[in-house]
Each structure stands twice: as structure tokens, then as C-alpha cells.
Design a protein around this motif. Structure first.
Motif, PDB file in Angstrom:
ATOM      1  N   LYS B  18      15.563  21.539  43.341  1.00 59.49           N
ATOM      2  CA  LYS B  18      15.819  20.085  43.289  1.00 59.49           C
ATOM      3  C   LYS B  18      16.886  19.777  42.241  1.00 59.49           C
ATOM      4  CE  LYS B  18      12.368  17.728  41.503  1.00 59.49           C
ATOM      5  NZ  LYS B  18      11.006  17.171  41.329  1.00 59.49           N
ATOM      6  N   VAL B  19      16.772  20.413  41.082  1.00 61.60           N
ATOM      7  CA  VAL B  19      17.780  20.246  40.020  1.00 61.60           C
ATOM      8  C   VAL B  19      19.127  20.804  40.485  1.00 61.60           C
ATOM      9  CG1 VAL B  19      18.420  21.021  37.691  1.00 61.60           C
ATOM     10  CG2 VAL B  19      16.076  20.251  38.158  1.00 61.60           C
ATOM     11  N   ALA B  20      19.097  21.954  41.168  1.00 57.72           N
ATOM     12  CA  ALA B  20      20.349  22.576  41.647  1.00 57.72           C
ATOM     13  C   ALA B  20      21.064  21.659  42.645  1.00 57.72           C
ATOM     14  CB  ALA B  20      20.045  23.941  42.272  1.00 57.72           C
ATOM     15  N   ILE B  21      20.308  20.951  43.473  1.00 57.85           N
ATOM     16  CA  ILE B  21      20.938  20.017  44.425  1.00 57.85           C
ATOM     17  C   ILE B  21      21.717  18.932  43.684  1.00 57.85           C
ATOM     18  CG2 ILE B  21      20.416  18.130  46.053  1.00 57.85           C
ATOM     19  CD1 ILE B  21      18.265  19.985  47.290  1.00 57.85           C
ATOM     20  N   VAL B  22      21.137  18.394  42.636  1.00 59.17           N
ATOM     21  CA  VAL B  22      21.826  17.343  41.863  1.00 59.17           C
ATOM     22  C   VAL B  22      23.087  17.917  41.202  1.00 59.17           C
ATOM     23  CG1 VAL B  22      21.618  15.743  39.906  1.00 59.17           C
ATOM     24  CG2 VAL B  22      19.717  16.002  41.538  1.00 59.17           C
ATOM     25  N   ASN B 157      20.504   1.151  50.108  1.00 60.44           N
ATOM     26  CA  ASN B 157      21.380   1.622  51.182  1.00 60.44           C
ATOM     27  C   ASN B 157      22.406   2.680  50.744  1.00 60.44           C
ATOM     28  OD1 ASN B 157      21.786   1.468  53.915  1.00 60.44           O
ATOM     29  ND2 ASN B 157      23.473   0.001  53.746  1.00 60.44           N
ATOM     30  N   LYS B 158      22.004   3.501  49.771  1.00 60.36           N
ATOM     31  CA  LYS B 158      22.882   4.573  49.279  1.00 60.36           C
ATOM     32  C   LYS B 158      22.015   5.781  48.943  1.00 60.36           C
ATOM     33  CE  LYS B 158      24.582   4.656  44.884  1.00 60.36           C
ATOM     34  NZ  LYS B 158      25.377   4.221  43.713  1.00 60.36           N
ATOM     35  N   CYS B 159      22.507   6.960  49.210  1.00 62.90           N
ATOM     36  CA  CYS B 159      21.743   8.169  48.850  1.00 62.90           C
ATOM     37  C   CYS B 159      21.749   8.344  47.331  1.00 62.90           C
ATOM     38  CB  CYS B 159      22.362   9.403  49.516  1.00 62.90           C
ATOM     39  SG  CYS B 159      21.532  10.938  49.066  1.00 62.90           S
ATOM     40  N   THR B 160      20.560   8.375  46.751  1.00 60.50           N
ATOM     41  CA  THR B 160      20.442   8.518  45.292  1.00 60.50           C
ATOM     42  C   THR B 160      19.509   9.681  44.960  1.00 60.50           C
ATOM     43  OG1 THR B 160      18.507   7.095  45.059  1.00 60.50           O
ATOM     44  CG2 THR B 160      20.666   5.999  45.011  1.00 60.50           C
ATOM     45  N   ILE B 161      19.311   9.893  43.666  1.00 57.77           N
ATOM     46  CA  ILE B 161      18.347  10.914  43.228  1.00 57.77           C
ATOM     47  C   ILE B 161      16.944  10.595  43.735  1.00 57.77           C
ATOM     48  CG2 ILE B 161      19.601  11.823  41.241  1.00 57.77           C
ATOM     49  CD1 ILE B 161      17.963   9.846  39.469  1.00 57.77           C
ATOM     50  N   ALA B 162      16.658   9.337  44.039  1.00 59.62           N
ATOM     51  CA  ALA B 162      15.350   8.976  44.604  1.00 59.62           C
ATOM     52  C   ALA B 162      15.136   9.726  45.916  1.00 59.62           C
ATOM     53  CB  ALA B 162      15.265   7.466  44.845  1.00 59.62           C
ATOM     54  N   ASP B 163      16.128   9.701  46.791  1.00 58.72           N
ATOM     55  CA  ASP B 163      16.026  10.406  48.072  1.00 58.72           C
ATOM     56  C   ASP B 163      16.061  11.926  47.870  1.00 58.72           C
ATOM     57  OD1 ASP B 163      16.531   7.955  49.943  1.00 58.72           O
ATOM     58  OD2 ASP B 163      18.186   7.901  48.520  1.00 58.72           O
ATOM     59  N   LEU B 164      17.069  12.374  47.120  1.00 50.35           N
ATOM     60  CA  LEU B 164      17.296  13.819  46.989  1.00 50.35           C
ATOM     61  C   LEU B 164      16.122  14.543  46.353  1.00 50.35           C
ATOM     62  CD1 LEU B 164      21.027  13.647  45.875  1.00 50.35           C
ATOM     63  CD2 LEU B 164      20.190  14.579  48.053  1.00 50.35           C
ATOM     64  N   HIS B 197      14.990  12.669  56.477  1.00 52.43           N
ATOM     65  CA  HIS B 197      15.007  14.049  55.999  1.00 52.43           C
ATOM     66  C   HIS B 197      16.199  14.809  56.613  1.00 52.43           C
ATOM     67  CE1 HIS B 197      13.664  17.832  54.459  1.00 52.43           C
ATOM     68  NE2 HIS B 197      13.533  18.338  55.674  1.00 52.43           N
ATOM     69  N   GLN B 198      16.450  14.609  57.897  1.00 56.71           N
ATOM     70  CA  GLN B 198      17.589  15.281  58.534  1.00 56.71           C
ATOM     71  C   GLN B 198      18.915  14.789  57.966  1.00 56.71           C
ATOM     72  OE1 GLN B 198      17.638  18.055  60.148  1.00 56.71           O
ATOM     73  NE2 GLN B 198      15.417  18.000  59.935  1.00 56.71           N
ATOM     74  N   ARG B 199      18.976  13.484  57.674  1.00 56.94           N
ATOM     75  CA  ARG B 199      20.179  12.903  57.054  1.00 56.94           C
ATOM     76  C   ARG B 199      20.471  13.603  55.711  1.00 56.94           C
ATOM     77  NH1 ARG B 199      18.235   7.624  57.177  1.00 56.94           N
ATOM     78  NH2 ARG B 199      18.563   7.775  59.415  1.00 56.94           N
ATOM     79  N   LEU B 200      19.424  13.826  54.936  1.00 56.52           N
ATOM     80  CA  LEU B 200      19.586  14.498  53.634  1.00 56.52           C
ATOM     81  C   LEU B 200      19.936  15.976  53.823  1.00 56.52           C
ATOM     82  CD1 LEU B 200      16.515  12.922  51.784  1.00 56.52           C
ATOM     83  CD2 LEU B 200      18.918  12.283  51.502  1.00 56.52           C
TER      84      LEU B 200
END
Lengths: 217, 217
Positions: B18-22, B157-164, B197-200
Motif C-alpha cells: 500500500k505504501v509502495a503504491i503511493v 470525484n478524484k482518486c486519492t489516498i482514501a481510495d488507494l 476496484h477495477q478502476r484502481l
């Protein structure tokens, strides 16, 4: 600020009282509303928290509705603790406060909660699951105990939200471990943890909330 | 910034990835070091994280050592995401991002982890405990599914750390539910969750880490 913050909580669960302790410490007016368990996972409460859990708050001074105790505590600190009485605003301590707060919400609360479930409620009794979670609980006490050796508080020699966040679950440890040989020997096995917990318990805000919690049941 | 951040992680556990994704999303150089499970709860790693868990980081650019994935992610955002690409810097969205991040670390990770434990490792098999945690997992998917109705992302309406923050545990859901009648019907039961999930999963940073994770085993 003039209008009281509404805190949605319940009587026995420790997480909403954690928020109340921070409000008391900062002398912020609030109104503690007890939500019945049966009403949490349906409207109208679901409109406040789609996760159907407490605590949640609504703050009429800013218009925010917010849930998750860790997020609420950080919001209260950012908004109402401008002097950083209960935190640090400088590097690196501000991140170390955050680190212990995240440990509390992810590594203490959920596991102590599972210990409660398997010790007190799960049917049939599952000794291997009881042992898993009481062992985990003791591991957490051990981590805190070792880290607190020679320290009064977790971060920077000052009582912060890092310390205060642990206290409402830690209050329940003797009850959770009831019948376990370690229950009566917490001070012997975890002396630094026990002294720290007592130090926190003697704070007027914590004493008041411990009393309010008892009165609410 | 020039020197890579050291991330202490392991191969299968979802929290370090999860950290590596950020880090990938923000294009921050890092060095992912796999720590053996057997080495986590003793020196020298205990000096990095007294809780004996991963992830932890050391950042040679600032000198900080930090553990707890939620705290690490917030540190990375504060320090290296000055344009708020993966978060919001304004009220109230900044607190709503925090709210979902705290839900992930306290309400998704620990419970999905218990589902893994009782589905895959606990001996003897305890059907009532398996059911408790697979039910909890499905409840979390249901909460996300309902909230995501008509939305692409959790906040603003934006991908954030909340989603990731949810994606590395969510990747494991089909495996966790293996053998459960719901395992092959996730898209039917949780269509908004599944689309999100697929979007991410289609983001280059997430794709890369999913591949790195697979290669690490």
C-alpha cells in the motif's frame, strides 16, 4: 466557537469515549448522544455514518459531519488546539504522534475488541480463538511497556492524543482478561505500561469520562 | 529529493505494498527491502519498529523513521505531494480523505486479516469464526458499494489516498472467499465496489505493484 459539537456514541463501547476525552481536555462544548446499537446500521443514522458505527460527530460551527475516531480526533486538534496542547506541530514529533494514533486504531482497538468478543460473547466457546486474542492483547501491552521504559509519555515527554487514544480500551483490560492468570498481575508484568495508564487515568478529563461512561450504562 | 526512501516490507502482506503504491503514484525513489517474518520481532528491526511489524520507512532526506502504513502515507503526502495530487488540502474534503483512510486501517485491514487467518491458517477449523470474519468482510464491501453508487471515487470525484489505501487488501478478496458461494459473484453483489476496484487496478502504479508483489513471492 459557541455551539456544542454533537458526538454520536454509545454507553459501553470505548471508541466514542476516546473522542469525548479529547473534547474534555480541550474544553470544547459537546453534546453526547447515545445511539442504540439497533439504530446504527439503518436510516437516519446511516446518513451520518454509512459504516453504521460510532463515534461520529457533527460540528455546527464548521458544518462538518465526520466519523472514525482517529479522523475526528485529528480534526478536533487541527481546528481547536491551535496551541498544540495535545500534539506537536513540528517535525518529526507530529508524525510520531500520528504513528502511535494509527497503531492504536489499527493494532490495539480491533484486537482488544476481538478479545472481548471471544472471551465474553462468542458461542460456542473457542479456546484457541480466545488464546489468539488474549495473546495479541498481551503483546500490545508488552510493546507499550518496553517502549515506555524510562519515559512518561509516548512522544516528546508530553501527554498527547497518542497517549490519550489508548486509555479507553486499556481501562477494559482487567475485565477482558478476567479469569486469566495475568489479569491480577498487570503491574508486575507490564510496570511501565501500568504506571503510564495510571498517569493518564488521573487526568481530570479522563476521570470525568470514566465516570460518565459508568453512569451511562 | 535525491536519496531513495527505504521501505521495510514483506512479500505477501498487503500493508507494505500500500505504501509502495503511493510512492509509485508520486514518483518518489524508494528501495523495497523484504524483512523475514522471523526477523521482525527482534533486533535490529525492533529498533526501527518496536511493534515488530511492517511497513516501516526510513527517509534519508529528512532523517525520519516511521511505521504504521496510515502514518507513513500521510507523511509522504505532506512531504512530497505539495500539489495535493492524491489528496485535498481544503476543508472539508481533507478530513473526509482522512476518515476513509482511518476506516481502511481500522475497519478493513484488521478484519480482512482475521478472515485470512481463520479461512487459511487457524487449526482446528472454526466455522463460526470463519463466518464471523467473512461476514464482516462482506459488510465492508457492502458499505463501500452503497457509498460508491453514482461515484467514481470516495472523496471529491478524484482518486486519492482514501481510495488507494483499500486496493491491496481488496485484491485478495477472491482468494480469501475461495469456496464461498459469493466469491465468484462479487461483481453481481457489489457492482459499484467492483467497478471502483477495477478502476484502481488499471492505474499504472497499482499494476506495477501488483506485479512486483507477485514477483516477490
Amino acid at each position: 466557537m459557541s455551539k456544542p459539537i454533537i458526538v454520536y456514541g454509545h454507553d459501553t463501547g470505548p471508541n466514542p469515549w476516546k473522542v469525548a476525552i479529547v473534547l474534555e481536555e480541550l474544553n470544547i462544548p459537546y453534546d453526547y448522544k447515545i445511539v442504540d446499537m439497533a439504530d446504527m446500521k439503518k436510516p437516519p443514522f446511516e446518513a451520518i455514518n454509512p459504516n453504521g458505527r460510532v463515534p461520529a460527530i457533527t460540528d455546527p460551527n464548521t458544518g462538518i459531519t465526520l466519523w472514525e475516531s482517529g479522523a475526528i480526533i485529528e480534526y478536533l486538534i487541527d481546528t481547536y488546539d491551535k496551541e498544540s496542547v495535545l500534539t506537536f506541530s513540528h517535525f518529526p514529533e507530529k508524525y510520531h504522534v500520528k504513528q502511535w494514533l494509527f497503531f492504536q486504531v489499527s493494532g490495539q482497538g480491533p484486537y482488544f475488541g476481538q478479545a472481548v468478543w471471544f472471551q465474553k460473547f462468542h458461542e460456542p466457546v473457542v479456546p484457541s480463538a480466545q488464546e489468539r486474542y488474549t495473546d495479541h492483547l498481551k503483546r500490545v501491552l508488552g510493546v507499550l511497556d518496553k517502549y515506555l521504559d524510562g519515559k512518561e509519555y509516548l512522544v516528546g515527554n508530553k501527554c498527547t492524543i497518542a497517549d490519550l487514544s489508548f486509555v479507553t480500551w486499556d481501562m477494559m483490560v482487567p475485565w477482558i482478561l478476567e479469569g486469566d492468570t495475568d489479569a491480577s498481575q498487570l503491574e508486575k508484568h507490564y510496570p511501565n505500561w501500568a504506571a503510564w495508564h495510571q498517569r493518564l487515568m488521573q487526568r481530570p478529563a479522563v476521570l470525568k469520562i470514566a465516570q460518565d461512561k459508568q453512569n451511562a450504562v
